[in-house]
Design a protein around this motif. Structure first.
Motif, short mmCIF file in Angstrom:
data_model
loop_
_atom_site.label_atom_id
_atom_site.label_comp_id
_atom_site.label_asym_id
_atom_site.label_seq_id
_atom_site.Cartn_x
_atom_site.Cartn_y
_atom_site.Cartn_z
N ASP A 106 11.61 26.40 -43.73
CA ASP A 106 12.31 26.40 -43.09
C ASP A 106 12.04 24.50 -42.28
OD1 ASP A 106 13.74 28.44 -43.07
OD2 ASP A 106 14.37 28.60 -40.76
N ALA A 107 11.04 24.29 -41.84
CA ALA A 107 10.78 22.37 -41.83
C ALA A 107 10.77 21.43 -43.14
CB ALA A 107 9.73 22.73 -41.54
N GLN A 108 10.42 22.25 -44.23
CA GLN A 108 10.50 21.56 -45.86
C GLN A 108 11.76 21.55 -46.34
OE1 GLN A 108 7.31 24.12 -47.12
NE2 GLN A 108 6.03 23.06 -48.09
N ARG B 232 14.70 21.33 -44.15
CA ARG B 232 15.38 20.44 -43.25
C ARG B 232 14.99 19.13 -43.61
NH1 ARG B 232 17.61 23.07 -38.55
NH2 ARG B 232 16.75 25.12 -38.66
N SER B 233 13.29 18.56 -44.56
CA SER B 233 13.13 17.82 -44.39
C SER B 233 13.79 16.75 -45.74
CB SER B 233 11.59 17.89 -44.62
OG SER B 233 10.71 16.61 -44.72
N HIS B 234 13.53 17.74 -46.90
CA HIS B 234 14.18 17.47 -47.72
C HIS B 234 15.67 17.34 -47.84
CE1 HIS B 234 13.80 17.39 -52.39
NE2 HIS B 234 15.03 18.49 -52.53
N ALA C 30 17.17 16.37 -45.54
CA ALA C 30 18.58 15.54 -44.13
C ALA C 30 19.38 14.40 -44.93
CB ALA C 30 16.98 15.29 -43.38
#
Length: 163
Positions: free
Chosen positions: A120-122, A124-126, A128
């Protein structure tokens, strides 16, 4: 004349080399999925894949594409047979007004082609970089996660082809 590999087909345009790719896609080839949002590369509505990487087509001069293949949302599927990522966006009802969705899908496509099972963090980062003013961010996140899970369980890559 400028030659482009566009959604797997060789296409020709007589556009000026400095013309943004977005205008060539929309005006010369009637590929209207990529949208003009801000014209400054700040919203992501114009995102397409160039050489497998997410690119802001409003900032990319057509001459800079060279031999790298260009993929637009129209190259991922059809209304009758949506691609895996498109289907996940449909299933999760990730579009509200729909203006940002083609760019969101293309940015997510680039992510899944490089990281088939992102966290999920990847995700969200990608993602954004692309903006959604309607606020469907959680649905978009679920759609990308659903597509990754579907592709993984089917043994397919991000384009939907079986490995």
């Amino acid at each position: 004349m400028i030659s482009l590999n566009l959604n797997g087909q060789t296409r020709q345009t007589d556009a000026h080399p400095a013309t943004p790719l977005l205008y060539v896609l929309r005006d010369d080839f009637a590929l209207n999925g990529a949208k003009f949002g801000c014209g400054l590369g700040q919203c992501g509505a114009c995102t397409v894949l160039v050489g497998g990487e997410a690119a802001l087509s409003c900032l990319t001069p057509v001459a800079m594409v060279g031999a790298r293949p260009v993929r637009t949302v129209e190259g991922l599927g059809t209304p009758d047979k949506p691609g895996p990522l498109q289907q996940a966006f449909i299933d999760e009802q990730a579009a509200q007004c729909g203006y940002c969705i083609a760019g969101m899908i293309m940015r997510a496509q680039a992510l899944l082609e490089h990281i088939p099972s992102p966290t999920d963090a990847q995700i969200r980062s990608h993602m954004a970089i692309n903006l959604c003013r309607c606020g469907t961010h959680m649905r978009i996140l679920r759609a990308v996660r659903r597509a990754a899970d579907t592709l993984h369980s089917a043994g397919a890559n991000a384009s939907g082809a079986v490995r």
